[in-house]
Every structure is written in C-alpha cells, then in structure tokens.
Design an enzyme around this catalytic site. Structure first.
Site, short mmCIF file in Angstrom:
data_model
loop_
_atom_site.label_atom_id
_atom_site.label_comp_id
_atom_site.label_asym_id
_atom_site.label_seq_id
_atom_site.Cartn_x
_atom_site.Cartn_y
_atom_site.Cartn_z
N PRO A 2 0.83 -1.20 0.00
CA PRO A 2 0.00 0.00 0.00
C PRO A 2 0.87 1.26 0.00
CG PRO A 2 -0.81 -1.59 1.60
CD PRO A 2 0.52 -2.09 1.12
N GLU A 3 0.58 2.16 -0.93
CA GLU A 3 1.31 3.41 -1.02
C GLU A 3 0.41 4.53 -0.49
OE1 GLU A 3 2.94 3.77 -4.96
OE2 GLU A 3 3.76 1.74 -4.93
N LYS A 58 2.86 7.00 4.92
CA LYS A 58 2.09 5.76 4.86
C LYS A 58 1.63 5.30 6.24
CE LYS A 58 4.74 4.27 0.82
NZ LYS A 58 5.58 3.19 0.24
N HIS A 94 -5.01 -14.56 9.46
CA HIS A 94 -4.12 -13.40 9.40
C HIS A 94 -4.75 -12.13 9.98
CE1 HIS A 94 -1.41 -15.87 7.12
NE2 HIS A 94 -2.30 -16.07 6.18
N ARG A 112 1.56 -11.08 5.70
CA ARG A 112 3.02 -11.19 5.79
C ARG A 112 3.59 -10.60 7.07
NH1 ARG A 112 5.94 -9.89 0.18
NH2 ARG A 112 7.62 -10.87 1.38
N ARG A 153 23.16 15.29 -6.59
CA ARG A 153 22.89 13.87 -6.38
C ARG A 153 22.92 13.14 -7.72
NH1 ARG A 153 18.36 13.16 -1.66
NH2 ARG A 153 18.85 10.98 -2.10
N ARG A 262 13.77 -2.86 -8.09
CA ARG A 262 12.35 -2.66 -8.37
C ARG A 262 12.16 -2.45 -9.87
NH1 ARG A 262 9.96 1.30 -3.63
NH2 ARG A 262 10.75 0.12 -1.84
#
Length: 272
Positions: A2-3, A58, A94, A112, A153, A262
């Site tokens: 979830p973002e 989050k 869960h 998880r 950067r 990713r």
C-alpha cells in the site's frame, strides 16, 4: 505494498466511523508484527474515545486523549470496518488485531506481518516527532524542494522519489506514472533535472496521487479499502506493468528495467 493513495483511501473510509466513538476493547491475537505490539496496548485503549485519524506518509495516526496509536499497513496489511454482530465476525488466520466499538469492529489483517501497530503516549510529545515519522519528507512538497534537495545527487530521479526523505509516500507504481506524465526518463540523474522539469514533475505527482485516491488506490494483489472493495487505478496506468504494450500516447512499446531491485516502466519516446 500500500502506497500513499491506498493509505489515504483507508483513512477516509475509517474516520467517519471511528471519530467520536469509544473503543470498548482491543483484541490482540498476534503481537509479533514488524515490531511487537506494545505490552498493555489493549488496556491503554479500553474506553478511549478516538478524536481523529490523520495520515503522515504511509502511517495512520489515531488520536485519543492519552496519545496516538499508529498503524502501518506494511506489504499486505488492510484495515476494514466490519459490523459488530452478536457474536462479531470470526477472525481468520491473518486477522491480528481488532478494535471493538459498539456497532462495528475495526480489523487489522496482514498476511506477511510486515505491518505495525504502535503506541505514542501524549507525555512523549507530539506524535510527528516519533522516530518513524520525524525523518519523513515534507507534505505537501514543492518543485523548489525537489530541485534544492537533489542538487549534486547522482542517483536516478526515480530512486530519489522513492527515498522517502524528499517526497513522502510515493511508491513504485506512482513514481513510474508521475515520471511518465512529466515526460522525464526515470534513469535521469536527479541532480541534472532542471527546475522547470521539477515543476512539471511536482504537478504530475500531485495529479497522479489525486487520481489514485479518487479511484480507490491500486489493487495488484492484496489491497482492499476499509469497505472491502478493491482499488482500480491500476486499470488506467500509462506505463506501470505494461511492458511491451503500446504507449497510450504515442504507440511505442513500453519498456521495463530494474532500478534498485524494483521494476521501472517508461516510454522511450515520450520520456526524455
């Protein structure tokens, strides 16, 4: 995982139910999550009224008179509002924590167990000074902030978006989508992006997150909102998870690469 949009969708779904209501009791079935649920957590919240629910990055922050309980959904977590029938709906394998109210149950499920349920007492100071929150990037952010914090950067602009100390809550899906909308190739060094291009990117991030929230977030595997419904933003993605498919704008095949372990998706024609 979830973002920010998924967490905000969850917050908006939960707050109308819990704000102004008292927690009758808390059932902690699994204390060993990413960090242990604090000892005595259930006793601390018994008969406490939830004043409000806010989001920082989050993290969901539930304020009561004695402090805040903090929930992070981790990789697979969800918070759902369930009717408090007699008896309440039986928990599944869960389902780790229940907050029992008079007419409903707020249930935390996390297959998880990378999520977290924490406590920040009011006498420890403002919740935003909590170690997990204090280092998060600014909300809302600006193009000037992006430009200033990325000077010098060499990390890619996509990885800079994901770092969390500049922009908070923008995960993998929304970083790829925002960079497409801004026309910026994700491999571009963050320090080489000009201020005008960061202005386009800042607008794109805000628009992408707003669209995702409106569509209930993205459901790729586990996420459902507080009402149990899946999000559908992923159905309208321009590039994410569309490797080899034609770009919705120019028709060129969408490419997939790996950055920082990713997957990244982009259009080689629209993004320069």
């Amino acid at each position: 995982m979830p973002e920010l949009p998924e967490v905000e969708v969850t917050r908006r779904g939960i707050e109308p139910f819990v704000a102004g209501r008292r927690v009758e009791r808390v059932d902690v079935r699994t204390a060993m999550l990413r960090w242990p649920v604090p000892a005595g957590f259930a006793e601390m919240l018994r008969s406490r009224e939830v004043l409000r629910v806010e989001r920082r990055g989050k993290y969901l922050l539930f304020e009561v008179d004695a402090g805040w309980f903090i929930v992070h959904l981790g990789m697979t977590g969800t918070l759902r509002v369930l009717p408090n029938d007699a008896p309440p709906p039986a928990p599944a394998k869960h389902d780790h924590v229940d907050w029992i109210f008079d007419e409903f149950v707020l249930r935390f499920r996390d297959p998880r167990r990378f999520g977290a349920v924490l406590w920040h007492p009011r006498d420890a100071g403002d919740v935003h000074a909590h170690p997990l929150l204090a280092s998060l990037g600014v909300e809302p952010f600006s193009a000037a902030l992006l430009f200033g914090r990325t000077r010098g950067r060499t990390v890619s602009v996509k990885q800079a978006l994901l770092a969390g100390d500049i922009v908070v809550g923008v995960g993998n899906i929304y970083a790829s989508e925002s960079l497409f909308r801004a026309g910026i190739r994700p491999t571009t060094a963050a320090g080489r992006v000009s201020l005008p291009r960061y202005e386009r990117l800042a607008d794109a991030v805000r628009a992408t997150l707003a669209d995702a929230i409106e569509r209930g977030g993205s459901t790729l595997r586990d996420f459902v909102g507080s009402n149990g419904e899946s999000g559908y933003f992923q159905l309208d993605c321009f590039v994410y998870d569309r490797a080899g498919e034609p770009c919705r704008v120019c028709g060129a095949p969408i490419r997939q690469i790996v950055q920082g372990q990713r997957s990244t998706y982009f259009c080689p024609n629209c993004q320069r």
